[in-house]
Design a protein around this motif. Sequence first.
Motif, PDB file in Angstrom:
ATOM      1  N   GLN A 145     -12.499  37.816   3.040  1.00  0.00           N
ATOM      2  CA  GLN A 145     -13.642  37.495   2.354  1.00  0.00           C
ATOM      3  C   GLN A 145     -14.803  37.726   3.228  1.00  0.00           C
ATOM      4  O   GLN A 145     -15.555  36.610   3.463  1.00  0.00           O
ATOM      5  N   LYS A 146     -15.061  38.792   3.554  1.00  0.00           N
ATOM      6  CA  LYS A 146     -16.468  39.350   4.273  1.00  0.00           C
ATOM      7  C   LYS A 146     -17.358  40.174   3.328  1.00  0.00           C
ATOM      8  O   LYS A 146     -16.581  40.768   2.224  1.00  0.00           O
ATOM      9  N   MET A 147     -18.453  39.957   3.457  1.00  0.00           N
ATOM     10  CA  MET A 147     -19.549  40.688   2.688  1.00  0.00           C
ATOM     11  C   MET A 147     -19.230  42.237   3.114  1.00  0.00           C
ATOM     12  O   MET A 147     -19.196  42.928   4.312  1.00  0.00           O
TER      13      MET A 147
ATOM     14  N   LYS B   8     -19.544  50.876  -7.885  1.00  0.00           N
ATOM     15  CA  LYS B   8     -18.777  49.870  -6.959  1.00  0.00           C
ATOM     16  C   LYS B   8     -19.218  48.549  -6.968  1.00  0.00           C
ATOM     17  O   LYS B   8     -18.372  47.711  -6.696  1.00  0.00           O
ATOM     18  N   ILE B   9     -20.236  48.046  -7.494  1.00  0.00           N
ATOM     19  CA  ILE B   9     -20.722  46.829  -7.658  1.00  0.00           C
ATOM     20  C   ILE B   9     -19.897  45.734  -8.284  1.00  0.00           C
ATOM     21  O   ILE B   9     -19.551  44.899  -7.813  1.00  0.00           O
ATOM     22  N   SER B  10     -19.676  46.192  -9.570  1.00  0.00           N
ATOM     23  CA  SER B  10     -19.015  45.177 -10.219  1.00  0.00           C
ATOM     24  C   SER B  10     -17.635  44.921  -9.701  1.00  0.00           C
ATOM     25  O   SER B  10     -16.977  43.721  -9.981  1.00  0.00           O
ATOM     26  N   SER B  11     -17.025  46.133  -9.285  1.00  0.00           N
ATOM     27  CA  SER B  11     -15.766  45.783  -8.884  1.00  0.00           C
ATOM     28  C   SER B  11     -15.560  44.944  -7.534  1.00  0.00           C
ATOM     29  O   SER B  11     -14.924  44.042  -7.393  1.00  0.00           O
ATOM     30  N   LEU B  12     -16.821  45.048  -6.486  1.00  0.00           N
ATOM     31  CA  LEU B  12     -16.653  44.302  -5.444  1.00  0.00           C
ATOM     32  C   LEU B  12     -17.155  42.863  -5.531  1.00  0.00           C
ATOM     33  O   LEU B  12     -16.439  42.176  -4.995  1.00  0.00           O
ATOM     34  N   LEU B  13     -17.945  42.781  -6.645  1.00  0.00           N
ATOM     35  CA  LEU B  13     -18.383  41.418  -6.897  1.00  0.00           C
ATOM     36  C   LEU B  13     -16.948  40.498  -7.296  1.00  0.00           C
ATOM     37  O   LEU B  13     -17.237  39.200  -7.357  1.00  0.00           O
ATOM     38  N   LEU B  14     -16.067  41.372  -7.855  1.00  0.00           N
ATOM     39  CA  LEU B  14     -14.955  40.305  -8.197  1.00  0.00           C
ATOM     40  C   LEU B  14     -13.948  39.888  -7.362  1.00  0.00           C
ATOM     41  O   LEU B  14     -13.344  38.790  -7.410  1.00  0.00           O
TER      42      LEU B  14
ATOM     43  N   GLU C 244     -20.064  38.416  -1.532  1.00  0.00           N
ATOM     44  CA  GLU C 244     -21.302  38.763  -1.738  1.00  0.00           C
ATOM     45  C   GLU C 244     -21.477  40.457  -1.097  1.00  0.00           C
ATOM     46  O   GLU C 244     -20.385  40.960  -0.801  1.00  0.00           O
ATOM     47  N   ILE C 245     -22.300  40.912  -1.578  1.00  0.00           N
ATOM     48  CA  ILE C 245     -22.770  42.407  -1.190  1.00  0.00           C
ATOM     49  C   ILE C 245     -23.747  42.559  -0.258  1.00  0.00           C
ATOM     50  O   ILE C 245     -25.055  42.069  -0.652  1.00  0.00           O
TER      51      ILE C 245
ATOM     52  N   ASP D  70     -25.806  39.995 -13.365  1.00  0.00           N
ATOM     53  CA  ASP D  70     -26.397  38.846 -13.128  1.00  0.00           C
ATOM     54  C   ASP D  70     -25.987  38.219 -11.529  1.00  0.00           C
ATOM     55  O   ASP D  70     -25.746  37.265 -11.313  1.00  0.00           O
ATOM     56  N   ALA D  71     -26.098  39.433 -10.569  1.00  0.00           N
ATOM     57  CA  ALA D  71     -25.754  39.152  -9.342  1.00  0.00           C
ATOM     58  C   ALA D  71     -26.914  39.364  -8.271  1.00  0.00           C
ATOM     59  O   ALA D  71     -26.595  39.316  -7.091  1.00  0.00           O
ATOM     60  N   LEU D  72     -28.323  39.281  -8.589  1.00  0.00           N
ATOM     61  CA  LEU D  72     -29.277  39.147  -7.678  1.00  0.00           C
ATOM     62  C   LEU D  72     -28.939  38.056  -6.655  1.00  0.00           C
ATOM     63  O   LEU D  72     -29.587  38.315  -5.368  1.00  0.00           O
ATOM     64  N   LYS D  73     -28.334  36.863  -6.917  1.00  0.00           N
ATOM     65  CA  LYS D  73     -28.279  35.888  -5.995  1.00  0.00           C
ATOM     66  C   LYS D  73     -27.002  36.203  -5.036  1.00  0.00           C
ATOM     67  O   LYS D  73     -26.799  35.620  -3.918  1.00  0.00           O
ATOM     68  N   ARG D  74     -26.385  37.278  -5.266  1.00  0.00           N
ATOM     69  CA  ARG D  74     -24.899  37.662  -4.697  1.00  0.00           C
ATOM     70  C   ARG D  74     -25.104  38.784  -3.734  1.00  0.00           C
ATOM     71  O   ARG D  74     -24.217  39.466  -2.852  1.00  0.00           O
ATOM     72  N   VAL D  75     -26.285  39.760  -4.150  1.00  0.00           N
ATOM     73  CA  VAL D  75     -26.254  40.876  -3.465  1.00  0.00           C
ATOM     74  C   VAL D  75     -27.593  41.017  -2.700  1.00  0.00           C
ATOM     75  O   VAL D  75     -28.958  40.464  -3.091  1.00  0.00           O
ATOM     76  N   HIS D  76     -27.577  41.471  -1.338  1.00  0.00           N
ATOM     77  CA  HIS D  76     -28.642  41.381  -0.485  1.00  0.00           C
ATOM     78  C   HIS D  76     -29.054  42.764  -0.403  1.00  0.00           C
ATOM     79  O   HIS D  76     -28.321  43.703  -0.099  1.00  0.00           O
ATOM     80  N   ILE D  77     -30.424  42.912  -0.406  1.00  0.00           N
ATOM     81  CA  ILE D  77     -31.001  44.312  -0.429  1.00  0.00           C
ATOM     82  C   ILE D  77     -31.607  44.703   0.817  1.00  0.00           C
ATOM     83  O   ILE D  77     -32.694  43.835   1.247  1.00  0.00           O
TER      84      ILE D  77
END
Length: 418
Positions: free
Chosen positions: A253-255, A272-278, A282-283, A316-323
């Motif tokens: 459970q690491k980013m 890859k985004i939708s798969s990793l978010l499952l 976070e990403i 809907d992952a803006l709060k889970r993905v860091h840019i």
Amino acid sequence: MKKEVLVEKAYEIAKERYAAVGVDVDKILAKIQEVSISLHCWQTDDVVGFENLGNMGGGGIQATGNYPGRARNIDEVRADIEQVLKYVGGSHRFNIHAIYGDFGGKAVDRDQILPEHFASWMDWAKEKNLKLDFNSSSFGHPKSGDLTLANPDNSIREFWIEHTKRSRAISEAMGKFQNDPCIMNLWVHDGSKDITVNRYKYRQILEKSLDDIFSTEYKNMKDCIESKLFGIALESYTVGSHDFYMGYGVKNQKMVTLDTGHFHLSESVADKISSLLLYTPEIMLHVSRPVRWDSDHVAILNDETIDLAKEIVRADALKRVHIGLDFFDASINRIGAYVIGIRATQKAFLQALLEPLNILREYESKGQYFERLALLEESKGLPWNAVWDYFCLKNNVAVGEDFIPLVQQYEKDVTSKR
């Protein structure tokens, strides 16, 4: 007619056009204002840093070009970043590599770095309303070689384990100081130039090193682990591949960090985004632009970056993905490179937020695929740039190409004299 008036008029028209497809532009402006980008320190000085160890290059890192004006010390890096921030709207972060410590001219090896070596960075960031992120640095060191955390040599491996542990402790201190988690990225260049018959062995070693490094839990920092397709002079085998880190990230459970230059050019990083978010909490993104390889060209508003932003918004992952950004071009004005890259990334996310997603989702749910494709195509021509100009205007930063002469003036006054 003044540009400000034209911008405001265009914005009002854009609001009406977007309202017709169910998009509330005022709400989107509030959202893009909150999209924070982590600016990377290494574009200022071509990934040189401030150590005094007689270091050598290598480890898949190469900045090409010799454009004048490279930052030579911490004060110049900070001055350049402060200048960059004058040209971009929003509230952002600043990402530091371990080799950029405030060592006071002393030789402090990487297994000896401490939070105190970054105290002045914390103070500066607080003054400038920036949050800090951090990176361990495995490259450009006499002990780098081809293998660091995956090295069978205990003395070398333990050196890098200690360095990475200290980097996490520094990140914890930063996060506590700024009352906001510091994200620490772990990337090592470990690999082989030619065919290796011990792939499994080196990955076993890397896994054990990571387990040791992550055995201490912290509350004020977040770990992320970054893969790579290959490194310079390490083209045939990369220990920390995407498959390796994806598996490790899911298991522990690491980013996971997705660097847009660290994959085959035919791969879609967006997919890859939708798969990793499952499967991961976070990403972390490192936005760059590969040209035939991981060349770290300045990020631009291209299809790949837009697709990446759209997948994040659609999930809907803006709060889970860091840019974050990760490019270093030494062939052009470095301040200009920052501004182009930051603004391009912001534009991509603005376009993604302005997508008429509710109607598109409705079409898709009803199997109306002609209608979905038609609206996707027509939405490309909606006046998103009028919204972008208005965003810049409201943030009191240069609208359109107006930043070009400002960057030129800073070069004339400051960087050309270095």
